[in-house]
Design a protein around this motif. Sequence first.
Motif, PDB file in Angstrom:
ATOM      1  N   ARG A  38       0.824  -1.216   0.000  1.00  0.00           N
ATOM      2  CA  ARG A  38       0.000   0.000   0.000  1.00  0.00           C
ATOM      3  C   ARG A  38       0.861   1.272   0.000  1.00  0.00           C
ATOM      4  O   ARG A  38       0.382   2.351  -0.319  1.00  0.00           O
ATOM      5  CB  ARG A  38      -0.942  -0.003   1.219  1.00  0.00           C
ATOM      6  CG  ARG A  38      -1.876  -1.205   1.294  1.00  0.00           C
ATOM      7  CD  ARG A  38      -2.911  -1.229   0.208  1.00  0.00           C
ATOM      8  NE  ARG A  38      -3.819  -0.096   0.253  1.00  0.00           N
ATOM      9  CZ  ARG A  38      -4.926  -0.024   0.988  1.00  0.00           C
ATOM     10  NH1 ARG A  38      -5.262  -1.031   1.787  1.00  0.00           N
ATOM     11  NH2 ARG A  38      -5.694   1.046   0.934  1.00  0.00           N
ATOM     12  N   GLY A  39       2.136   1.138   0.403  1.00  0.00           N
ATOM     13  CA  GLY A  39       3.043   2.289   0.395  1.00  0.00           C
ATOM     14  C   GLY A  39       3.735   2.457  -0.944  1.00  0.00           C
ATOM     15  O   GLY A  39       3.836   3.557  -1.488  1.00  0.00           O
ATOM     16  N   SER A  40       4.237   1.349  -1.490  1.00  0.00           N
ATOM     17  CA  SER A  40       4.922   1.359  -2.790  1.00  0.00           C
ATOM     18  C   SER A  40       4.923  -0.079  -3.300  1.00  0.00           C
ATOM     19  O   SER A  40       5.261  -1.002  -2.554  1.00  0.00           O
ATOM     20  CB  SER A  40       6.357   1.860  -2.619  1.00  0.00           C
ATOM     21  OG  SER A  40       7.030   1.850  -3.855  1.00  0.00           O
ATOM     22  N   GLY A  41       4.584  -0.243  -4.577  1.00  0.00           N
ATOM     23  CA  GLY A  41       4.459  -1.604  -5.115  1.00  0.00           C
ATOM     24  C   GLY A  41       5.716  -2.430  -4.915  1.00  0.00           C
ATOM     25  O   GLY A  41       5.663  -3.577  -4.454  1.00  0.00           O
ATOM     26  N   SER A  42       6.870  -1.852  -5.226  1.00  0.00           N
ATOM     27  CA  SER A  42       8.115  -2.623  -5.129  1.00  0.00           C
ATOM     28  C   SER A  42       8.418  -3.039  -3.684  1.00  0.00           C
ATOM     29  O   SER A  42       9.160  -4.004  -3.458  1.00  0.00           O
ATOM     30  CB  SER A  42       9.278  -1.812  -5.707  1.00  0.00           C
ATOM     31  OG  SER A  42       9.331  -0.522  -5.121  1.00  0.00           O
ATOM     32  N   ALA A  43       7.843  -2.350  -2.697  1.00  0.00           N
ATOM     33  CA  ALA A  43       8.062  -2.711  -1.290  1.00  0.00           C
ATOM     34  C   ALA A  43       7.415  -4.045  -0.936  1.00  0.00           C
ATOM     35  O   ALA A  43       7.854  -4.723   0.010  1.00  0.00           O
ATOM     36  CB  ALA A  43       7.508  -1.607  -0.381  1.00  0.00           C
ATOM     37  N   THR A  44       6.409  -4.442  -1.700  1.00  0.00           N
ATOM     38  CA  THR A  44       5.746  -5.737  -1.512  1.00  0.00           C
ATOM     39  C   THR A  44       6.784  -6.858  -1.436  1.00  0.00           C
ATOM     40  O   THR A  44       6.674  -7.782  -0.638  1.00  0.00           O
ATOM     41  CB  THR A  44       4.795  -5.999  -2.715  1.00  0.00           C
ATOM     42  OG1 THR A  44       3.992  -4.850  -2.915  1.00  0.00           O
ATOM     43  CG2 THR A  44       3.930  -7.216  -2.497  1.00  0.00           C
ATOM     44  N   ARG A  45       7.815  -6.748  -2.310  1.00  0.00           N
ATOM     45  CA  ARG A  45       8.808  -7.827  -2.431  1.00  0.00           C
ATOM     46  C   ARG A  45       9.922  -7.723  -1.408  1.00  0.00           C
ATOM     47  O   ARG A  45      10.606  -8.716  -1.135  1.00  0.00           O
ATOM     48  CB  ARG A  45       9.417  -7.804  -3.851  1.00  0.00           C
ATOM     49  CG  ARG A  45       8.386  -7.983  -4.981  1.00  0.00           C
ATOM     50  CD  ARG A  45       9.085  -7.995  -6.355  1.00  0.00           C
ATOM     51  NE  ARG A  45       9.880  -6.806  -6.531  1.00  0.00           N
ATOM     52  CZ  ARG A  45       9.689  -5.867  -7.457  1.00  0.00           C
ATOM     53  NH1 ARG A  45       8.731  -5.986  -8.354  1.00  0.00           N
ATOM     54  NH2 ARG A  45      10.479  -4.818  -7.519  1.00  0.00           N
TER      55      ARG A  45
END
Length: 325
Positions: A137-144
């Motif tokens: 929810r903060g940044s897509g790449s942070a998901t990983r």
Amino acid sequence: MMPAITARAHTNIALVKYWGKADTEFILPQTSSLSLTLDQFYTDTTVEFDEHLSADEVTLNDQRLSEKASQKVHTFLNLVRQMTAGTSFARVSSTNHVPTAAGLASSASAFAALAGAASKAAGLNLDKPALSRLARRGSGSATRSIYGGFVEWQAGHDDADSYAVPIAEQVDWPLAVVALVLDPHHKKVSSRQGMQSSVTTSPYYAAWRDVVAQDLAAIKPAIRDHNFQVLGEILESNAMRMHALTLSAQPPYTYFNGDTLMAMDAVRELRDQGVPCYYTLDAGPNLKIFCEKPAVPAIKQRFSELFGATNVIVAHPGPGLKFLA
Ligand code: ADP
Ligand code: DP6
Ligand code: CO
């Protein structure tokens, strides 16, 4: 008062890129993506909820952020407050051990660390899939960046099933990623704006979705079998095809600069001389060169000649989210 919690998360470099959202509010991607978490670049973030505060206070690298610069953090903390029915504001102090907004994925390590620190500071005890969903929810790449090693973000269909899964957290393959810091300054077009313009205006966007599906299917066996040539060919062509979306957008733009093009040529020359190496780059001019460890000295030497030794950083597979004592 709630305890202060500190978390550390590392950046990741995508081999098969995330470049476009299906839902901008929930940050659901158009496609799945796959990355390697890196040991040399990371963010440390401390969060403390305090009932005496009258607003969230955010510092980055010891500088108090303006209201505008910290908007993404406020929005993110609101999500955490919703999850706990808490009302206190928070003190957030973050340090980037990576250039901010330069295409070295500071948003990935930043929001993974914030997801960890904020949720724990609010009294939640989230498991890794839940942390991955929250970081998204903060940044897509942070998901990983919740996980170490090779990681796939499975696009899913909604908020509940769009999260990362580890493919190989412990990488038993002597890989290195030589990062070239060609320009550490803030990019003109954020990843968020850039990918949105690609989705809505590039006539090649539908083809990109097919490219990602094929690349994901082919790169997973290459990771499993330690097939470096196949890995390298896929990650390089995937990066170029992503950047073709920026060139084909309206208005067109590019994250490349002159040094980027020079560095790409130098990678091809090294390959012609028998040094196996392949490049990728995210939304910025800074190349990351993948190789196996025996090739590191030749690559380091060549790029130190071109750009100066201090701008050449040798990274390796890195770990997932950690809480610091
Ligand atoms: P990058 O290539 O560095 O990921 P992006 O354009 O994706 O660039 O994201 C950069 C943005 O991420 C910054 O402008 C800021 O909003 C946010 N960001 C980066 N680091 C932090 C941090 N440590 N804490 C909070 N927000 C951060
Ligand atoms: C090129 O995750 O930074 O690095 O979700 O809008 O915060 P937002 O964008 P961000 O985009 C990353 C794009 C990329 C490719 C990738 O990391 O997969
Ligand atoms: Co980013």
